[in-house]
Scaffold this motif. Structure first.
Motif, PDB file in Angstrom:
ATOM      1  N   SER A 116       0.830  -1.209   0.000  1.00  0.00           N
ATOM      2  CA  SER A 116       0.000   0.000   0.000  1.00  0.00           C
ATOM      3  C   SER A 116       0.864   1.259   0.000  1.00  0.00           C
ATOM      4  O   SER A 116       0.570   2.223  -0.714  1.00  0.00           O
ATOM      5  N   LYS A 117       1.935   1.246   0.798  1.00  0.00           N
ATOM      6  CA  LYS A 117       2.798   2.424   0.863  1.00  0.00           C
ATOM      7  C   LYS A 117       3.534   2.655  -0.450  1.00  0.00           C
ATOM      8  O   LYS A 117       3.588   3.766  -0.971  1.00  0.00           O
ATOM      9  N   VAL A 118       4.113   1.575  -0.995  1.00  0.00           N
ATOM     10  CA  VAL A 118       4.878   1.703  -2.240  1.00  0.00           C
ATOM     11  C   VAL A 118       3.967   2.116  -3.397  1.00  0.00           C
ATOM     12  O   VAL A 118       4.279   3.039  -4.158  1.00  0.00           O
ATOM     13  N   ALA A 119       2.825   1.437  -3.541  1.00  0.00           N
ATOM     14  CA  ALA A 119       1.918   1.728  -4.652  1.00  0.00           C
ATOM     15  C   ALA A 119       1.366   3.143  -4.568  1.00  0.00           C
ATOM     16  O   ALA A 119       1.313   3.868  -5.572  1.00  0.00           O
ATOM     17  N   SER A 120       0.969   3.551  -3.364  1.00  0.00           N
ATOM     18  CA  SER A 120       0.395   4.885  -3.197  1.00  0.00           C
ATOM     19  C   SER A 120       1.401   5.969  -3.552  1.00  0.00           C
ATOM     20  O   SER A 120       1.107   6.903  -4.313  1.00  0.00           O
ATOM     21  N   ASN A 121       2.607   5.859  -3.006  1.00  0.00           N
ATOM     22  CA  ASN A 121       3.609   6.894  -3.255  1.00  0.00           C
ATOM     23  C   ASN A 121       4.137   6.853  -4.682  1.00  0.00           C
ATOM     24  O   ASN A 121       4.442   7.907  -5.263  1.00  0.00           O
ATOM     25  N   LEU A 122       4.223   5.662  -5.263  1.00  0.00           N
ATOM     26  CA  LEU A 122       4.653   5.555  -6.655  1.00  0.00           C
ATOM     27  C   LEU A 122       3.653   6.243  -7.580  1.00  0.00           C
ATOM     28  O   LEU A 122       4.031   7.038  -8.455  1.00  0.00           O
ATOM     29  N   LEU A 123       2.365   5.941  -7.393  1.00  0.00           N
ATOM     30  CA  LEU A 123       1.341   6.550  -8.233  1.00  0.00           C
ATOM     31  C   LEU A 123       1.280   8.058  -8.027  1.00  0.00           C
ATOM     32  O   LEU A 123       1.070   8.821  -8.978  1.00  0.00           O
ATOM     33  N   LEU A 124       1.465   8.484  -6.778  1.00  0.00           N
ATOM     34  CA  LEU A 124       1.423   9.911  -6.486  1.00  0.00           C
ATOM     35  C   LEU A 124       2.561  10.646  -7.198  1.00  0.00           C
ATOM     36  O   LEU A 124       2.353  11.711  -7.779  1.00  0.00           O
ATOM     37  N   TYR A 125       3.766  10.067  -7.177  1.00  0.00           N
ATOM     38  CA  TYR A 125       4.899  10.737  -7.811  1.00  0.00           C
ATOM     39  C   TYR A 125       4.828  10.652  -9.341  1.00  0.00           C
ATOM     40  O   TYR A 125       5.350  11.515 -10.052  1.00  0.00           O
ATOM     41  N   MET A 126       4.171   9.612  -9.841  1.00  0.00           N
ATOM     42  CA  MET A 126       4.036   9.459 -11.288  1.00  0.00           C
ATOM     43  C   MET A 126       3.197  10.564 -11.912  1.00  0.00           C
ATOM     44  O   MET A 126       3.392  10.902 -13.085  1.00  0.00           O
TER      45      MET A 126
END
Length: 412
Positions: free
Chosen positions: A237-247
């Motif tokens: 959840s942490k990795v996916a959320s922050n990855l999508l946010l930065y993308m």
């Protein structure tokens, strides 16, 4: 108009209760608590909410302006156009409002609080451009706000993290109940508004999208619960959320470069609007949060809970859920208040108790209706909310009822 009556009620109810406590119970400090609540909340509404929000607003509205000039909004509009054209029939096809609404909901689903509010205010502003009566909420704005107040979220990371801090045996065991409760809240609010606005809910496109989302959520929950440990769920959840946010900014910048858009100037142009919006909402935030503060300080929530417990006893009902009800009372009024109450209940009854579990599910079942109405409608100068608050509270109630039944099912 509804906000006007609610705000008046907060102050008058608090005054009457405080007067009774002073005269009949000798509580000489009650008015001191009311006055202290007024000053503290007026300060925090500016220092703790409006000013930090100004930075986020400047950042994300700047990024959104880059995306809009790069064509990202139009691209998103074409994808979700068939569904949104039926759920938001007042928004023209391929209008930027469609993409803005989608971006806002995406941020909410991922639990990205810092991004969701600025994106939501941008969506509200774009719908205001289509609103013929500028001081009155449009049908599209009401539908959007009610869906927003349902607090629909796939990964309640904050709740899970707080349970872990308090040493819950399995911090993630509230994941499925939270998702189910907030989904019930969202669908209930959508149905009520759709019926009110005479939207055809049996349209095959609406059925396909809602059914598809429901199936996707079901499969995701099934995968998480059968193939991932609690630590893996938290990590994903942490990795996916922050990855999508930065993308988001990266993709927008690449698109803008391809379209030969001046990225920096576009960002500054959007960021300026973010500061303007932040200043505009301060009076609305101060008014609503001060009203909520005096309502809490007078002890009204404690009296409501005692009354509910007495009724349950008379009807020979299980009263365990009453211990967690203060979270449900506070949730429509104050996000930080409900979060603080959730922590208090877990500390008092233990995180793995029924009350501890239910408090978490309550907190994840909906969002702060009054705060959202004041913030989003205030940002565009809407004074007449029509039935938005009533519909939002209906969605909250559906989420609360669902949370109680689901918690008895999972943790009973």
């Amino acid at each position: 108009m509804a906000l006007n009556y609610i705000w008046i009620a907060f102050f008058l109810v608090a005054f009457v209760i405080a007067l009774i406590r002073l005269i009949f119970f000798g509580d000489t400090e009650i008015f001191m608590h009311l006055v202290s609540g007024m000053f503290n909340s007026s300060k925090s509404s500016v220092m703790d909410i409006a000013l930090p929000l100004a930075g986020n607003m400047a950042l994300w509205l700047g990024i959104m302006n880059i995306g809009e000039k790069a064509g990202a909004i139009n691209f998103l509009s074409r994808i979700v156009g068939p569904f949104f054209s039926r759920l938001f029939p007042e928004i023209p096809k391929n209008h930027p409002a469609t993409g803005n609404v989608l971006m806002s909901f995406s941020a909410n689903l991922l639990g990205l609080d810092n991004a969701s509010t600025p994106l939501g205010l941008k969506a509200m502003d774009s719908m205001q451009d289509l609103n013929k009566e500028k001081d009155t909420a449009s049908n599209a704005q009401i539908m959007y706000l009610v869906l927003l107040t349902s607090g629909l979220q796939i990964l309640p990371v904050t709740i899970i993290a707080q349970r872990a801090i308090l040493n819950a045996h399995d911090p993630t065991d509230v994941l499925i109940p939270c998702i189910i409760a907030t989904y019930v809240s969202a669908v209930s609010g959508m149905l009520l508004v759709a019926i009110k606005q005479k939207i055809n809910l049996f349209d095959r496109v609406i059925i396909a999208w809602v059914g598809g989302i429901t199936l996707s959520l079901t499969l995701m929950i099934w995968y998480f619960t059968h193939y991932l440990t609690k630590d893996q769920i938290s990590t994903v959840s942490k990795v996916a959320s922050n990855l999508l946010l930065y993308m988001v900014p990266v993709v927008f910048i690449i698109g803008a470069l391809y379209k030969k858009v001046n990225v920096f100037e576009s960002f500054i142009e959007g960021a300026k609007k973010g500061f303007e919006t932040s200043v505009k909402i301060i009076p609305y935030l101060v008014a609503m949060l001060v009203g909520i503060a005096v309502f809490r300080a007078c002890g009204a929530l404690d009296y409501i809970n005692d009354g509910l417990r007495w009724i349950c006893v008379q009807l020979h009902l299980d009263t365990r859920f009453v211990d967690a009800m203060p979270v449900a009372y506070l949730k429509p009024l104050s996000g930080s208040g409900s979060k603080g109450m959730m922590i208090n209940i877990m500390q008092a009854f233990k995180p793995d108790s029924f009350a501890g579990h239910l408090a978490c599910v309550f907190n994840g079942s909906s969002d702060t209706t009054f705060y959202i109405v004041a913030l989003y409608f205030g940002s565009v100068g809407i004074k007449k909310s029509r039935y938005a608050i009533q519909a939002g509270l209906f969605a909250d109630l559906a989420g609360i009822i669902a949370a109680i039944f689901i918690s008895y099912l999972f943790f009973g």
